[in-house]
Design a protein around this motif. Sequence first.
Motif, PDB file in Angstrom:
ATOM      1  N   PRO A  84       0.914  -1.260  -0.005  1.00 24.47           N
ATOM      2  CA  PRO A  84       0.027  -0.072  -0.138  1.00 24.47           C
ATOM      3  C   PRO A  84       0.857   1.253  -0.045  1.00 24.47           C
ATOM      4  CG  PRO A  84      -0.804  -1.438   1.790  1.00 24.47           C
ATOM      5  CD  PRO A  84       0.515  -2.164   1.134  1.00 24.47           C
ATOM      6  N   HIS A  85       2.046   1.194   0.768  1.00 31.54           N
ATOM      7  CA  HIS A  85       2.995   2.138   0.852  1.00 31.54           C
ATOM      8  C   HIS A  85       3.488   2.644  -0.709  1.00 31.54           C
ATOM      9  CE1 HIS A  85       5.812   5.246   2.007  1.00 31.54           C
ATOM     10  NE2 HIS A  85       6.905   4.456   1.381  1.00 31.54           N
ATOM     11  N   LEU A  86       4.038   1.657  -1.262  1.00 37.12           N
ATOM     12  CA  LEU A  86       4.167   1.567  -2.558  1.00 37.12           C
ATOM     13  C   LEU A  86       3.369   2.309  -3.654  1.00 37.12           C
ATOM     14  CD1 LEU A  86       6.718  -1.571  -3.018  1.00 37.12           C
ATOM     15  CD2 LEU A  86       7.425   1.095  -2.706  1.00 37.12           C
ATOM     16  N   ALA A  87       2.199   1.796  -3.577  1.00 34.92           N
ATOM     17  CA  ALA A  87       1.113   2.081  -4.491  1.00 34.92           C
ATOM     18  C   ALA A  87       0.672   3.568  -4.137  1.00 34.92           C
ATOM     19  CB  ALA A  87      -0.017   1.236  -3.975  1.00 34.92           C
ATOM     20  N   ALA A  88       0.722   4.230  -2.884  1.00 31.76           N
ATOM     21  CA  ALA A  88       0.413   5.540  -2.833  1.00 31.76           C
ATOM     22  C   ALA A  88       1.521   6.752  -3.049  1.00 31.76           C
ATOM     23  CB  ALA A  88       0.269   5.706  -1.260  1.00 31.76           C
ATOM     24  N   THR A  89       2.784   6.104  -3.092  1.00 33.09           N
ATOM     25  CA  THR A  89       3.987   6.812  -3.448  1.00 33.09           C
ATOM     26  C   THR A  89       4.635   6.742  -4.800  1.00 33.09           C
ATOM     27  OG1 THR A  89       5.301   5.439  -2.307  1.00 33.09           O
ATOM     28  CG2 THR A  89       4.519   7.031  -0.857  1.00 33.09           C
ATOM     29  N   GLN A  90       4.196   5.889  -5.607  1.00 37.61           N
ATOM     30  CA  GLN A  90       5.008   5.756  -6.685  1.00 37.61           C
ATOM     31  C   GLN A  90       3.938   5.366  -7.859  1.00 37.61           C
ATOM     32  OE1 GLN A  90       8.015   2.493  -7.020  1.00 37.61           O
ATOM     33  NE2 GLN A  90       8.897   3.285  -5.154  1.00 37.61           N
ATOM     34  N   PRO A  91       4.219   5.795  -9.031  1.00 37.50           N
ATOM     35  CA  PRO A  91       3.363   5.271 -10.297  1.00 37.50           C
ATOM     36  C   PRO A  91       2.929   3.831 -10.232  1.00 37.50           C
ATOM     37  CG  PRO A  91       5.284   6.980 -10.944  1.00 37.50           C
ATOM     38  CD  PRO A  91       5.548   6.610  -9.632  1.00 37.50           C
TER      39      PRO A  91
END
Length: 194
Positions: A84-91
């Motif tokens: 979820p963190h990656l999905a929220a912070t990266q394309p």
Amino acid sequence: MTGNDGDTARSRRPLRADAQRNEDRLLEAAAAAFAREGAGASVKDIARAAGVGVGTLYRRFPSKELLVAAIYRLEVQRLCEAAPHLAATQPPVDALRTWMERFIDFMAAKQGMADALRVVLTDDSEKLQTRAMLADAIDHLLTPATGPSVARPEVKAHDVLMALGGISLMAGNENQRDLATRLIDLLLHGIVKN
């Protein structure tokens, strides 16, 4: 009560702050030691690296197998929580690629613990639960909360997980991290919509 039941009962009770810090340091030191030295890593060295006594290690983890199981569960949890963190912070495609790379690194670190993990992970329900958690993390990346899915409609999270497992086996046996990255690129090419 079996070791697994005892471990489960212990995990339900919150630890005091100092005991939690000790456990966190033990798990970090043990994960590094097992990745570096394999299942033969010394518990005395692990305790020393964590800044605690061997008695503290054995009070929390009465056997090396329970220590290995705790490391494995913690690292699976961290890997899943990263989605979820990656999905929220990266394309979306970058987030998926970053998570896949982390998965390969996670699996490579487990090579040193493979023998111990085979003993620990004899429970099929735990294996299935782990696969489900990892597939949910992948699904979160394939279908972001905002915006359309980045994946082709026929792509299933479990299939991606199995492909990543194969990549990790091939790259681990060949001891070639760059091979894993090239194979991830090929996998992404097959997953992502044009």
